[in-house]
Design a protein around this motif. Sequence first.
Motif, PDB file in Angstrom:
ATOM      1  N   PHE A 117      76.010  55.737  83.636  1.00  0.00           N
ATOM      2  CA  PHE A 117      74.670  55.427  84.132  1.00  0.00           C
ATOM      3  C   PHE A 117      73.948  54.507  83.144  1.00  0.00           C
ATOM      4  O   PHE A 117      73.223  53.586  83.545  1.00  0.00           O
ATOM      5  CB  PHE A 117      73.868  56.713  84.344  1.00  0.00           C
ATOM      6  N   GLY A 118      74.163  54.742  81.868  1.00  0.00           N
ATOM      7  CA  GLY A 118      73.589  53.866  80.850  1.00  0.00           C
ATOM      8  C   GLY A 118      74.081  52.444  80.995  1.00  0.00           C
ATOM      9  O   GLY A 118      73.315  51.476  80.874  1.00  0.00           O
ATOM     10  N   ALA A 119      75.377  52.287  81.279  1.00  0.00           N
ATOM     11  CA  ALA A 119      75.948  50.952  81.479  1.00  0.00           C
ATOM     12  C   ALA A 119      75.312  50.263  82.679  1.00  0.00           C
ATOM     13  O   ALA A 119      75.048  49.053  82.647  1.00  0.00           O
ATOM     14  CB  ALA A 119      77.461  51.063  81.661  1.00  0.00           C
ATOM     15  N   SER A 120      75.051  51.026  83.737  1.00  0.00           N
ATOM     16  CA  SER A 120      74.415  50.452  84.928  1.00  0.00           C
ATOM     17  C   SER A 120      73.008  49.945  84.619  1.00  0.00           C
ATOM     18  O   SER A 120      72.613  48.854  85.046  1.00  0.00           O
ATOM     19  CB  SER A 120      74.343  51.501  86.044  1.00  0.00           C
TER      20      SER A 120
ATOM     21  N   GLY B  49      69.088  45.798  83.710  1.00  0.00           N
ATOM     22  CA  GLY B  49      68.006  45.469  82.791  1.00  0.00           C
ATOM     23  C   GLY B  49      68.212  44.149  82.083  1.00  0.00           C
ATOM     24  O   GLY B  49      67.281  43.351  81.940  1.00  0.00           O
ATOM     25  N   LEU B  50      69.441  43.875  81.642  1.00  0.00           N
ATOM     26  CA  LEU B  50      69.723  42.639  80.926  1.00  0.00           C
ATOM     27  C   LEU B  50      69.558  41.419  81.830  1.00  0.00           C
ATOM     28  O   LEU B  50      69.043  40.381  81.405  1.00  0.00           O
ATOM     29  CB  LEU B  50      71.139  42.693  80.350  1.00  0.00           C
ATOM     30  N   ALA B  51      69.969  41.546  83.080  1.00  0.00           N
ATOM     31  CA  ALA B  51      69.813  40.434  84.023  1.00  0.00           C
ATOM     32  C   ALA B  51      68.339  40.118  84.256  1.00  0.00           C
ATOM     33  O   ALA B  51      67.917  38.954  84.249  1.00  0.00           O
ATOM     34  CB  ALA B  51      70.504  40.762  85.343  1.00  0.00           C
ATOM     35  N   ILE B  52      67.519  41.162  84.456  1.00  0.00           N
ATOM     36  CA  ILE B  52      66.082  40.966  84.660  1.00  0.00           C
ATOM     37  C   ILE B  52      65.437  40.393  83.397  1.00  0.00           C
ATOM     38  O   ILE B  52      64.604  39.486  83.446  1.00  0.00           O
ATOM     39  CB  ILE B  52      65.403  42.295  85.051  1.00  0.00           C
ATOM     40  N   PHE B  53      65.837  40.925  82.241  1.00  0.00           N
ATOM     41  CA  PHE B  53      65.300  40.460  80.962  1.00  0.00           C
ATOM     42  C   PHE B  53      65.556  38.964  80.755  1.00  0.00           C
ATOM     43  O   PHE B  53      64.652  38.206  80.401  1.00  0.00           O
ATOM     44  CB  PHE B  53      65.936  41.264  79.826  1.00  0.00           C
ATOM     45  N   LEU B  54      66.785  38.530  80.971  1.00  0.00           N
ATOM     46  CA  LEU B  54      67.141  37.132  80.746  1.00  0.00           C
ATOM     47  C   LEU B  54      66.410  36.201  81.719  1.00  0.00           C
ATOM     48  O   LEU B  54      66.044  35.085  81.366  1.00  0.00           O
ATOM     49  CB  LEU B  54      68.657  36.949  80.860  1.00  0.00           C
TER      50      LEU B  54
ATOM     51  N   LEU C  65      63.670  44.744  79.718  1.00  0.00           N
ATOM     52  CA  LEU C  65      63.902  45.272  78.377  1.00  0.00           C
ATOM     53  C   LEU C  65      63.775  46.792  78.344  1.00  0.00           C
ATOM     54  O   LEU C  65      64.513  47.479  77.629  1.00  0.00           O
ATOM     55  CB  LEU C  65      62.912  44.629  77.395  1.00  0.00           C
ATOM     56  N   VAL C  66      62.846  47.341  79.139  1.00  0.00           N
ATOM     57  CA  VAL C  66      62.707  48.805  79.223  1.00  0.00           C
ATOM     58  C   VAL C  66      63.998  49.428  79.762  1.00  0.00           C
ATOM     59  O   VAL C  66      64.531  50.398  79.204  1.00  0.00           O
ATOM     60  CB  VAL C  66      61.514  49.201  80.111  1.00  0.00           C
ATOM     61  N   LEU C  67      64.517  48.870  80.859  1.00  0.00           N
ATOM     62  CA  LEU C  67      65.755  49.401  81.441  1.00  0.00           C
ATOM     63  C   LEU C  67      66.922  49.244  80.470  1.00  0.00           C
ATOM     64  O   LEU C  67      67.738  50.164  80.288  1.00  0.00           O
ATOM     65  CB  LEU C  67      66.072  48.672  82.750  1.00  0.00           C
TER      66      LEU C  67
END
Length: 494
Positions: free
Chosen positions: A42-45, A50-55, A306-308
Motif C-alpha cells: 500500500f505504501g508503494a501505491s 503521490g510522486l506523479a502528482i508531485f512532479l 508530497l503528502v501522499l
Amino acid sequence: MEVFTDKLKEVLQSVLPITILVVILHFTIAPLPGIEFPRFLFGASLIIVGLAIFLFGVDIGITPIGNYLGKEIARSNSLKFVMVMGLILGFFISIAEPDLIILANQVSEVTGGAIPSTVLLVVVSIGIAVMMTAGLFRIVYRYPLRNVFAIIYALIFSISIFSSNDLFAIAFDASGSTTGALTVPFMLALAMGVASLNHDSKSAEIDSFGLVGVASSGAILGVLILGLFTGDSGITGTLSVDADAYSSWLTPFVDSLPHMAFETILSIAPIFLIFIIYNFFIAKRKMAVSELKKSMLGLVYLYAGLVLFLTGVNAGFLNVGRQLGMMIAGMDSKLPVLFIGLLLGLVVILAEPAVYVLTHQIENVTNGSVRRGIVLVFLSVGVGLAVLLSVVRVLIPSILLWHYLVPGYIIAIALAFRVPNLFVGMAFDAGGVASGPMTATFILAFIQGVAEITPHSNVLLDGFGMIAMVAMMPILSLQLLGAIYQQRSRKEGV
C-alpha cells in the motif's frame, strides 16, 4: 491530463523495480512478518500516485516561481539584496525540508535525545543559508565552480580533524538530506533564473548547475562546527522496530497522514510566503496573472503529491527497510546482505523525485546531447556501489567512514579540474539529489537494521554515513561520464 499520464508512466518505471525486489525477497529469503507485506504494498501505491502528482506540481508551480525569483534577484544589481534573499531562502527551504526532518528525528531517536532534532535542524539550515548565498554570488560573478569546491572541501576536512567523531557521519548525511524532494527543484530553478540573465548562453548553461552542491556543503560545515563545541561524548544508539505495534496494515498510514500533511505545509509555506511578499510588495516586475494562477495551482498539486509520497515512504517503507536489514544480515552467510545492498542502491535512485527533476533539466539545457537515460545509468551504478560499500563498512569494524570519504573527495576535486565545466556542476548537484526521501528512509533504515544485528557495530556511528556515501559516489560517476563525453567529443572533432 496527458502530461499527468506521462508522468505516471515514468514514475511506475521508477518505483516498480524496488517494489518487485522487496516482493521477491518476501517470497524467498526474507519473509516479512505479520502485516508488514500488505503495509509495504500500500505504501508503494501511495508513492507512485503521490510522486506523479508531485512532479506535475513541480512543473507548473515550483519551477516558474524559482525562475522568477532567480531572475529578480540577479536583476537587482544589489549585493546586499542577493545576500539577504540568499540567507532567507536558504534557511527557510532547508529547515522545513522533509528529508532533513526525517534524518533529525532518526538521529534524536537512536541517540535517546542526546542530539536534539531541533538543534540539528537549526544548525544545518544556517549552514545551508550561508553557502546558498555564496553559491548565488558565484553565479553572479561567474567564479569557477571547480575552485569553489576545492576550497569548500579543503575547509571541511580541515575542520573535521578537530570536530567530534560522533558527528562526522551525521554531518555528511545531513548534507544529502537537505537536498530533497522540495528544495532541489526550487534551487535548480533559482540557479537557472540567475544564470539565464547571462547573455552568453553557453556560460549560462554551465552556471545553472552547481548551486545544489555548494548549498549542501553548508550542512556539513554547520554540523562539524557544532562538533567543535560538543566534543566526543561516546554516544551510542539503539534501534526500535515496530513489527507488532499495529494490528491493521492501514493504521500506520492513518496515523502518519496528519503528521505528513502538517510537515509538508511547513515545507511549502516559506517558499509560498516569500514569493507572495516579494511579488506583491517588493518586485517592480510582477508575475503575469495567468502564470501566477497556474503557479498557485501547481503548489496545490505539489502539496497533495508530497503528502501522499511521504506518507507512503514513512508508513510503508521505513519499518520494512529496518526489518529486511536485520533479517538478511542475520543470516549465516554475509553474501546475501552485500548483494541485496548493491541491488537496492541500483534501483532506489530511480524512485527519487529530485533525480527525475535534475536529469530532465540536464537533458533540456544540453539540448539532448547528454541524455537522461545515460545519466540515470551512471547514477544508478554509483549509488549501488555506495550502498554496497556502506554494508561492507558495517560488517568490517576497522573500516571507518573517512577511509571512504577523504580519498573519494580528493579524487572528485582532482577530476573537477580535468572534465568539462558543465559536468562539474551536474556531478555535485547529483550528489545532493541522489540522497532523497527514498534513500533517507528505506536505504538508511536497511543499513541501520544491518548495524543493529551485527555484533560490535554501533547504530549511531555505523548506521549513519550511508547517505554521505550515496552523496559522494554520483559525483565520481558523473564526472567519469564527463570524461567519457569529453573524449568522445574530441574524437568526433577529429
